[in-house]
Design a protein around this motif. Structure first.
Motif, PDB file in Angstrom:
ATOM      1  N   THR A  51       1.387   9.336  -6.250  1.00 34.82           N
ATOM      2  CA  THR A  51       1.708  10.651  -5.969  1.00 34.82           C
ATOM      3  C   THR A  51       2.817  11.115  -6.852  1.00 34.82           C
ATOM      4  O   THR A  51       2.565  12.106  -7.307  1.00 34.82           O
ATOM      5  CB  THR A  51       2.267  10.948  -4.323  1.00 34.82           C
ATOM      6  N   THR A  52       3.620  10.108  -7.038  1.00 38.05           N
ATOM      7  CA  THR A  52       4.605  10.644  -8.111  1.00 38.05           C
ATOM      8  C   THR A  52       4.437  10.638  -9.572  1.00 38.05           C
ATOM      9  O   THR A  52       4.918  11.316 -10.409  1.00 38.05           O
ATOM     10  CB  THR A  52       6.033   9.557  -7.996  1.00 38.05           C
ATOM     11  N   LYS A  53       3.485   9.608  -9.832  1.00 36.93           N
ATOM     12  CA  LYS A  53       2.685   9.424 -11.198  1.00 36.93           C
ATOM     13  C   LYS A  53       2.475  10.895 -11.610  1.00 36.93           C
ATOM     14  O   LYS A  53       2.439  11.229 -12.644  1.00 36.93           O
ATOM     15  CB  LYS A  53       1.924   8.526 -11.166  1.00 36.93           C
ATOM     16  N   LYS A  54       2.030  11.760 -10.842  1.00 35.16           N
ATOM     17  CA  LYS A  54       1.264  13.100 -11.283  1.00 35.16           C
ATOM     18  C   LYS A  54       2.380  13.909 -11.614  1.00 35.16           C
ATOM     19  O   LYS A  54       1.995  14.703 -12.750  1.00 35.16           O
ATOM     20  CB  LYS A  54       0.316  13.613 -10.144  1.00 35.16           C
ATOM     21  N   ASN A  55       3.617  13.802 -11.199  1.00 35.05           N
ATOM     22  CA  ASN A  55       4.526  14.733 -11.451  1.00 35.05           C
ATOM     23  C   ASN A  55       5.818  14.300 -12.351  1.00 35.05           C
ATOM     24  O   ASN A  55       6.701  14.894 -12.186  1.00 35.05           O
ATOM     25  CB  ASN A  55       5.153  15.075 -10.315  1.00 35.05           C
ATOM     26  N   PHE A  56       5.470  13.092 -13.051  1.00 30.62           N
ATOM     27  CA  PHE A  56       6.634  12.430 -13.743  1.00 30.62           C
ATOM     28  C   PHE A  56       6.365  12.243 -15.110  1.00 30.62           C
ATOM     29  O   PHE A  56       5.230  11.770 -15.403  1.00 30.62           O
ATOM     30  CB  PHE A  56       6.947  11.144 -12.832  1.00 30.62           C
ATOM     31  N   SER A  57       7.379  12.605 -15.980  1.00 34.22           N
ATOM     32  CA  SER A  57       7.130  12.148 -17.553  1.00 34.22           C
ATOM     33  C   SER A  57       8.488  11.665 -18.092  1.00 34.22           C
ATOM     34  O   SER A  57       9.591  12.040 -17.599  1.00 34.22           O
ATOM     35  CB  SER A  57       6.693  13.360 -18.244  1.00 34.22           C
ATOM     36  N   ASP A  93       0.975  -1.120  -0.140  1.00 37.79           N
ATOM     37  CA  ASP A  93      -0.023  -0.001   0.097  1.00 37.79           C
ATOM     38  C   ASP A  93       0.769   1.233   0.004  1.00 37.79           C
ATOM     39  O   ASP A  93       0.570   2.227  -0.802  1.00 37.79           O
ATOM     40  CB  ASP A  93      -1.045  -0.016   1.256  1.00 37.79           C
ATOM     41  N   TYR A  94       1.876   1.112   0.894  1.00 35.19           N
ATOM     42  CA  TYR A  94       2.849   2.414   0.827  1.00 35.19           C
ATOM     43  C   TYR A  94       3.378   2.707  -0.385  1.00 35.19           C
ATOM     44  O   TYR A  94       3.377   3.667  -0.990  1.00 35.19           O
ATOM     45  CB  TYR A  94       4.074   2.003   1.749  1.00 35.19           C
ATOM     46  N   TYR A  95       3.833   1.729  -1.391  1.00 33.47           N
ATOM     47  CA  TYR A  95       4.399   1.887  -2.428  1.00 33.47           C
ATOM     48  C   TYR A  95       3.427   2.150  -3.630  1.00 33.47           C
ATOM     49  O   TYR A  95       3.730   3.133  -4.703  1.00 33.47           O
ATOM     50  CB  TYR A  95       5.340   0.645  -2.923  1.00 33.47           C
ATOM     51  N   ARG A  96       2.246   1.877  -3.412  1.00 35.66           N
ATOM     52  CA  ARG A  96       1.243   1.955  -4.442  1.00 35.66           C
ATOM     53  C   ARG A  96       0.686   3.645  -4.084  1.00 35.66           C
ATOM     54  O   ARG A  96       0.600   4.228  -5.302  1.00 35.66           O
ATOM     55  CB  ARG A  96      -0.095   1.332  -4.263  1.00 35.66           C
ATOM     56  N   LEU A 154       8.074   1.945 -14.693  1.00 37.12           N
ATOM     57  CA  LEU A 154       7.643   0.502 -14.550  1.00 37.12           C
ATOM     58  C   LEU A 154       7.192   0.669 -13.044  1.00 37.12           C
ATOM     59  O   LEU A 154       6.173   0.193 -12.775  1.00 37.12           O
ATOM     60  CB  LEU A 154       8.630  -0.464 -14.598  1.00 37.12           C
ATOM     61  N   GLU A 155       7.999   1.190 -12.065  1.00 36.58           N
ATOM     62  CA  GLU A 155       7.439   1.471 -10.854  1.00 36.58           C
ATOM     63  C   GLU A 155       6.125   2.304 -10.460  1.00 36.58           C
ATOM     64  O   GLU A 155       5.403   2.018  -9.921  1.00 36.58           O
ATOM     65  CB  GLU A 155       8.523   2.038  -9.994  1.00 36.58           C
ATOM     66  N   LEU A 156       6.150   3.076 -11.607  1.00 35.45           N
ATOM     67  CA  LEU A 156       4.775   4.031 -11.645  1.00 35.45           C
ATOM     68  C   LEU A 156       3.682   3.300 -12.311  1.00 35.45           C
ATOM     69  O   LEU A 156       2.482   3.528 -11.522  1.00 35.45           O
ATOM     70  CB  LEU A 156       5.049   5.265 -12.191  1.00 35.45           C
ATOM     71  N   ASN A 172      12.527  -0.857  -4.852  1.00 38.85           N
ATOM     72  CA  ASN A 172      11.097  -0.986  -4.526  1.00 38.85           C
ATOM     73  C   ASN A 172      10.819  -2.207  -4.392  1.00 38.85           C
ATOM     74  O   ASN A 172      11.433  -3.290  -4.867  1.00 38.85           O
ATOM     75  CB  ASN A 172      10.424  -0.521  -6.056  1.00 38.85           C
ATOM     76  N   ALA A 173       9.937  -2.617  -3.579  1.00 43.29           N
ATOM     77  CA  ALA A 173       9.760  -4.123  -3.094  1.00 43.29           C
ATOM     78  C   ALA A 173       9.151  -4.910  -4.541  1.00 43.29           C
ATOM     79  O   ALA A 173       9.371  -5.869  -4.259  1.00 43.29           O
ATOM     80  CB  ALA A 173       8.598  -4.289  -1.964  1.00 43.29           C
ATOM     81  N   ALA A 174       8.667  -4.264  -5.510  1.00 41.69           N
ATOM     82  CA  ALA A 174       8.309  -4.846  -6.533  1.00 41.69           C
ATOM     83  C   ALA A 174       9.298  -5.733  -7.280  1.00 41.69           C
ATOM     84  O   ALA A 174       9.079  -6.872  -7.935  1.00 41.69           O
ATOM     85  CB  ALA A 174       7.638  -3.838  -7.578  1.00 41.69           C
TER      86      ALA A 174
END
Length: 193
Positions: A83-89, A75-78, A188-190, A115-117
């Motif tokens: 949050t990061t997805k909104k500001n990353f390209s 849940d923490y990583y999701r 991929l993490e996002l 990342n735990a993934a």
């Protein structure tokens, strides 16, 4: 089991004393952050307290607590990915920022959060969902960077050939490949986690 139902607060207190250190070590290993690990362990015990009446004793308390903690880590990583997805390209500038962010002001490596993934047991390349997202991430790379990566890893071309085709130096090529890999990992993490 009857003991848990009769005095859940006392049982949970025992579990806190017994398992806190191990849970913290695991959370710290997964997040590389002391504060986040502490918060996740606290959240784990709060969740256990609220759901202790559902604990059936089919597993050891430690196993049950670790499963709660693992869900908290996911849940923490999701949440952090959203949050990061909104500001990353995926741009050249974001690639430069990612690679420059690997070093501190003294030029030494910073410790990286993993990342735990990436700790999953299954083979990622056998996962169709992962492959689809990987293709999307590759398509989002800057064109020259995508050509450098696909030429190297998918076409098995030699560095000299790729540099000639892209009209770049070998050192520039290795910078592009390195930054591309960082961007792909971030993408991929996002999108996948």
């Amino acid at each position: 089991m009857d003991q848990i139902k009769e005095n859940p607060k006392s049982i949970l207190e025992q579990w806190v004393n017994q398992f806190s250190d191990e849970l913290y070590s695991w959370a710290f290993f997964k997040t590389s952050s002391k504060e986040v690990a502490e918060d996740l362990v606290q959240d784990t015990f709060l969740a256990a307290f609220h759901k202790i009446d559902t604990f059936q004793g089919k597993s050891q308390p430690k196993t049950w607590l670790f499963s709660i903690l693992n869900n908290k880590v996911i849940d923490y990583y999701r949440l952090s990915a959203r949050t990061t997805k909104k500001n990353f390209s995926l741009t050249e500038n974001s690639g430069y920022e990612l690679s420059d962010g690997l070093f501190n002001t003294h030029g030494c490596w910073k410790t990286n959060d993993i990342n735990a993934a990436w700790d999953q047991d299954q083979e990622l390349l056998d996962n169709p969902e992962f492959n689809s997202i990987m293709e999307n991430c590759m398509d989002d790379l800057p064109q020259k960077w995508k050509l450098a990566v696909t030429s190297k890893y998918l076409s098995d071309k030699k560095t000299e050939t790729i540099c000639q085709e892209l009209e770049i130096t070998a050192s520039n090529y290795w910078q592009i490949v390195h930054r591309s890999k960082l961007l792909l990992k971030k993408c991929l993490e996002l999108k996948w986690v």
